[in-house]
Design a protein around this motif. Structure first.
Motif, PDB file in Angstrom:
ATOM      1  N   TYR A  40     -18.342 -90.253 -21.839  1.00 51.23           N
ATOM      2  CA  TYR A  40     -19.307 -90.772 -21.872  1.00 51.23           C
ATOM      3  C   TYR A  40     -20.693 -90.514 -21.388  1.00 51.23           C
ATOM      4  O   TYR A  40     -21.728 -90.374 -21.973  1.00 51.23           O
ATOM      5  CB  TYR A  40     -19.065 -92.409 -21.371  1.00 51.23           C
ATOM      6  CG  TYR A  40     -20.158 -93.365 -21.372  1.00 51.23           C
ATOM      7  CD1 TYR A  40     -20.648 -94.030 -22.577  1.00 51.23           C
ATOM      8  CD2 TYR A  40     -21.268 -93.563 -20.520  1.00 51.23           C
ATOM      9  CE1 TYR A  40     -21.295 -94.965 -22.671  1.00 51.23           C
ATOM     10  CE2 TYR A  40     -21.976 -94.385 -20.256  1.00 51.23           C
ATOM     11  CZ  TYR A  40     -22.464 -95.196 -21.626  1.00 51.23           C
ATOM     12  OH  TYR A  40     -23.369 -96.094 -21.584  1.00 51.23           O
ATOM     13  N   THR A 147     -10.818 -87.852 -12.805  1.00 51.02           N
ATOM     14  CA  THR A 147     -11.477 -89.131 -12.148  1.00 51.02           C
ATOM     15  C   THR A 147     -10.431 -90.112 -11.706  1.00 51.02           C
ATOM     16  O   THR A 147     -10.489 -90.687 -10.658  1.00 51.02           O
ATOM     17  CB  THR A 147     -12.566 -89.744 -13.057  1.00 51.02           C
ATOM     18  OG1 THR A 147     -13.468 -88.654 -13.176  1.00 51.02           O
ATOM     19  CG2 THR A 147     -13.264 -91.003 -12.502  1.00 51.02           C
ATOM     20  N   GLN A 167      -9.455-100.989 -16.862  1.00 48.12           N
ATOM     21  CA  GLN A 167     -10.312-101.608 -17.842  1.00 48.12           C
ATOM     22  C   GLN A 167     -10.416-100.816 -19.141  1.00 48.12           C
ATOM     23  O   GLN A 167     -10.902 -99.600 -19.116  1.00 48.12           O
ATOM     24  CB  GLN A 167     -11.884-101.815 -17.341  1.00 48.12           C
ATOM     25  CG  GLN A 167     -11.741-102.738 -16.079  1.00 48.12           C
ATOM     26  CD  GLN A 167     -13.102-103.011 -15.642  1.00 48.12           C
ATOM     27  OE1 GLN A 167     -14.161-102.265 -15.595  1.00 48.12           O
ATOM     28  NE2 GLN A 167     -13.451-104.236 -15.238  1.00 48.12           N
ATOM     29  N   LEU A 323     -17.745 -90.835 -30.619  1.00 47.28           N
ATOM     30  CA  LEU A 323     -17.685 -91.305 -29.273  1.00 47.28           C
ATOM     31  C   LEU A 323     -18.250 -92.649 -28.991  1.00 47.28           C
ATOM     32  O   LEU A 323     -18.089 -93.572 -28.296  1.00 47.28           O
ATOM     33  CB  LEU A 323     -18.278 -90.462 -28.169  1.00 47.28           C
ATOM     34  CG  LEU A 323     -17.776 -90.629 -26.910  1.00 47.28           C
ATOM     35  CD1 LEU A 323     -16.448 -90.382 -26.348  1.00 47.28           C
ATOM     36  CD2 LEU A 323     -18.820 -89.789 -25.780  1.00 47.28           C
TER      37      LEU A 323
HETATM   38  N1  LIG Z   1     -17.899 -91.656 -11.812  1.00 39.18           N
HETATM   39  C1  LIG Z   1     -17.168 -90.835 -12.503  1.00 39.18           C
HETATM   40  O1  LIG Z   1     -16.607 -89.915 -11.790  1.00 39.18           O
HETATM   41  C2  LIG Z   1     -16.929 -91.082 -14.034  1.00 39.18           C
HETATM   42  C3  LIG Z   1     -16.049 -90.286 -14.472  1.00 39.18           C
HETATM   43  C4  LIG Z   1     -15.807 -90.514 -15.854  1.00 39.18           C
HETATM   44  C5  LIG Z   1     -16.340 -91.485 -16.602  1.00 39.18           C
HETATM   45  N2  LIG Z   1     -17.318 -92.217 -15.777  1.00 39.18           N
HETATM   46  C6  LIG Z   1     -17.774 -93.456 -16.526  1.00 39.18           C
HETATM   47  O2  LIG Z   1     -16.715 -94.309 -16.711  1.00 39.18           O
HETATM   48  C7  LIG Z   1     -17.125 -94.970 -18.044  1.00 39.18           C
HETATM   49  C8  LIG Z   1     -16.179 -94.994 -19.092  1.00 39.18           C
HETATM   50  O3  LIG Z   1     -15.895 -93.354 -19.365  1.00 39.18           O
HETATM   51  P1  LIG Z   1     -15.222 -92.872 -20.566  1.00 39.18           P
HETATM   52  O4  LIG Z   1     -15.518 -91.364 -21.016  1.00 39.18           O
HETATM   53  O5  LIG Z   1     -13.722 -93.375 -20.435  1.00 39.18           O
HETATM   54  O6  LIG Z   1     -15.712 -93.816 -21.948  1.00 39.18           O
HETATM   55  P2  LIG Z   1     -15.162 -94.103 -23.216  1.00 39.18           P
HETATM   56  O7  LIG Z   1     -14.022 -92.909 -23.620  1.00 39.18           O
HETATM   57  O8  LIG Z   1     -16.325 -94.361 -24.220  1.00 39.18           O
HETATM   58  O9  LIG Z   1     -14.468 -95.521 -23.282  1.00 39.18           O
HETATM   59  C9  LIG Z   1     -15.286 -96.755 -23.371  1.00 39.18           C
HETATM   60  C10 LIG Z   1     -14.271 -97.686 -23.166  1.00 39.18           C
HETATM   61  O10 LIG Z   1     -14.400 -98.801 -22.483  1.00 39.18           O
HETATM   62  C11 LIG Z   1     -13.947-100.104 -22.896  1.00 39.18           C
HETATM   63  N3  LIG Z   1     -15.059-101.042 -22.665  1.00 39.18           N
HETATM   64  C12 LIG Z   1     -16.323-101.131 -22.978  1.00 39.18           C
HETATM   65  N4  LIG Z   1     -16.962-102.066 -22.569  1.00 39.18           N
HETATM   66  C13 LIG Z   1     -15.827-103.058 -21.893  1.00 39.18           C
HETATM   67  C14 LIG Z   1     -15.805-103.995 -21.149  1.00 39.18           C
HETATM   68  N5  LIG Z   1     -16.923-104.943 -21.178  1.00 39.18           N
HETATM   69  N6  LIG Z   1     -14.896-104.331 -20.654  1.00 39.18           N
HETATM   70  C15 LIG Z   1     -13.650-103.619 -20.779  1.00 39.18           C
HETATM   71  N7  LIG Z   1     -13.661-102.403 -21.204  1.00 39.18           N
HETATM   72  C16 LIG Z   1     -14.737-102.059 -21.846  1.00 39.18           C
HETATM   73  C17 LIG Z   1     -13.962-100.028 -24.355  1.00 39.18           C
HETATM   74  O11 LIG Z   1     -12.423-100.126 -24.297  1.00 39.18           O
HETATM   75  P3  LIG Z   1     -11.835-101.026 -25.577  1.00 39.18           P
HETATM   76  O12 LIG Z   1     -12.151-100.577 -26.858  1.00 39.18           O
HETATM   77  O13 LIG Z   1     -10.239-100.935 -25.331  1.00 39.18           O
HETATM   78  O14 LIG Z   1     -12.357-102.270 -25.466  1.00 39.18           O
HETATM   79  C18 LIG Z   1     -14.360 -98.565 -24.737  1.00 39.18           C
HETATM   80  O15 LIG Z   1     -13.398 -98.038 -25.811  1.00 39.18           O
HETATM   81  C19 LIG Z   1     -18.585 -94.556 -18.179  1.00 39.18           C
HETATM   82  O16 LIG Z   1     -19.339 -95.435 -17.797  1.00 39.18           O
HETATM   83  C20 LIG Z   1     -18.514 -93.130 -17.983  1.00 39.18           C
HETATM   84  O17 LIG Z   1     -19.880 -92.731 -17.455  1.00 39.18           O
HETATM   85  C21 LIG Z   1     -17.374 -92.054 -14.492  1.00 39.18           C
END
Ligand SMILES: NC(=O)c1ccc[n+]([C@@H]2O[C@H](COP(=O)([O-])OP(=O)(O)OC[C@H]3O[C@@H](n4cnc5c(N)ncnc54)[C@H](OP(=O)(O)O)[C@@H]3O)[C@@H](O)[C@H]2O)c1
Length: 336
Positions: A40, A147, A167, A323
């Motif tokens: 993301y 992570t 989540q 994505l």
């Molecule tokens: N702090 C850190 O070190 C770190 C590291 C990695 C990622 N992140 C952050 O973590 C987040 C996810 O990253 P990712 O790469 O896994 O993203 P991703 O692959 O784009 O996954 C996003 C998924 O989140 C779910 N989602 C979206 N809105 C939601 C809601 N309101 N409630 C519950 N689930 C929801 C959806 O799942 P469903 O389709 O199943 O509903 C979606 O497919 C991003 O904000 C990213 O920046 C942070």
């Protein structure tokens, strides 16, 4: 070599160019890149909403990569030509507590990333690729694998019988399910899709909640746990939903603040935090020592990343678009 460069914010400004192959300085290695996975943050960066003030024009994006060492600079002792390596995202964070200066050494912005035929990396910013993984698989590990591992292992040491709330079914969350399952935890997963929840069960989820049809998902978690809540919440959504993550956590539970899909600010009910004595813990991926631990754990448990789709190098912008539409697991760009 061919490299994708981000010449301005916006996907339309991601351009495929010919640039010089860089040569390794002392302690650096030149990696022939095989694969890059998208997170993301990589998309948020292209969109100009991820620390835009820190991103140089002409950046080679792509935080996470895997490939083979093609050349080494002077005094390199930790890897050799021919070794298969995977990049380590916070390239200067080796171990120990987080220091603010690590922030400027993130691969794929502000430092150049892997979306090129070759990438320069410090010998300290790679880990050995797990022997049984392809480079396409290994490229998914640096952020999405490390992570949730860092949150569950370094901050709580999740063990058999503990419970975790995960989540969604994106990159981080699918890894979290696989890791927590190997740790023997009870795993509650939320998703907008019943079909994805079924697939989550196949990976080890024990309970599932559709957050569209059950908007009070925190209440549903409390019901499933006889009012107790879970030991660990991995919050990838952020925004005001964080208050519900606190509600869903046990007394003294850990709420790992990972993502900001729903916003970068929040309002909390402090009385919930105080009464539950909730441990709210920000997570910034993790350090290299923990990444090495993860690699060993994946190897031991024969865990293979879940890949949603693989795009050819020339079609990198399509991978970013995919994505944005949502994926089950990881999206990878195959470079070589
Ligand atoms: N702090 C850190 O070190 C770190 C590291 C990695 C990622 N992140 C952050 O973590 C987040 C996810 O990253 P990712 O790469 O896994 O993203 P991703 O692959 O784009 O996954 C996003 C998924 O989140 C779910 N989602 C979206 N809105 C939601 C809601 N309101 N409630 C519950 N689930 C929801 C959806 O799942 P469903 O389709 O199943 O509903 C979606 O497919 C991003 O904000 C990213 O920046 C942070």
């Amino acid at each position: 070599m061919r490299a994708w460069t981000l010449d301005n914010f916006g996907l339309e400004n991601l351009n495929l160019r010919e640039v010089d192959v860089p040569s390794p300085a002392p302690h650096e290695v030149l990696v022939k890149v095989s694969a890059v996975s998208l997170n993301y943050r990589d998309k948020a960066l292209v969109d100009g909403i991820y620390a835009p003030e820190k991103m140089p024009k002409g950046l080679i994006p792509g935080a996470d990569s895997a490939g083979t060492v093609a050349a080494v600079g002077r005094d390199v002792t930790k890897v050799a030509v021919g070794d298969r390596v995977t990049s380590h995202f916070y390239s200067t964070w080796q171990d120990g507590p987080w220091l603010p200066e690590y922030a400027d050494f993130q691969l794929g912005g502000p430092l150049d990333g892997g979306l090129a035929e070759y990438q320069l990396l410090s010998e300290d910013s790679v880990v050995p690729t797990p022997p049984d993984m392809t480079d396409v698989e290994a490229a998914t590990l640096p952020i999405a694998g490390l992570t949730p591992w860092f949150a569950m292992r370094e901050y709580r040491n999740l063990k058999a019988g503990d419970s975790v709330l995960i989540q969604g079914t994106g990159g981080v969350s699918i890894f979290a399910i696989q890791l927590a399952s190997a740790m023997g935890a009870r795993i509650i997963v939320t998703s907008s899709s019943d079909e994805k929840l079924l697939r989550a069960r196949e990976l080890g989820a024990t309970d599932t909640i559709n957050y569209r049809t059950s908007p009070d998902w925190a209440g549903a978690v409390l019901e499933l746990t006889d009012g107790a809540g879970v030991d660990v919440v991995l919050d990838v959504v952020g925004g005001d939903g964080l208050r519900n993550s606190v509600r869903a956590a046990k007394g003294n539970g850990l709420v790992a603040v990972i993502g900001f899909l729903d916003g970068q600010t929040t309002t909390l009910d402090l009385m919930d935090v105080i009464w539950h004595q909730t441990q709210i813990q920000g997570i910034a991926v993790g350090h290299r020592r923990s990444f090495n631990d993860l690699v060993r754990f994946l190897d031991k448990h024969a865990i293979h990343p879940v890949i949603d789709s693989v795009f050819p190098f020339e079609e990198a912008p399509r991978a970013y678009e995919k994505l944005a539409q949502g994926a089950f697991g990881k999206i990878v760009i195959e470079v070589a």
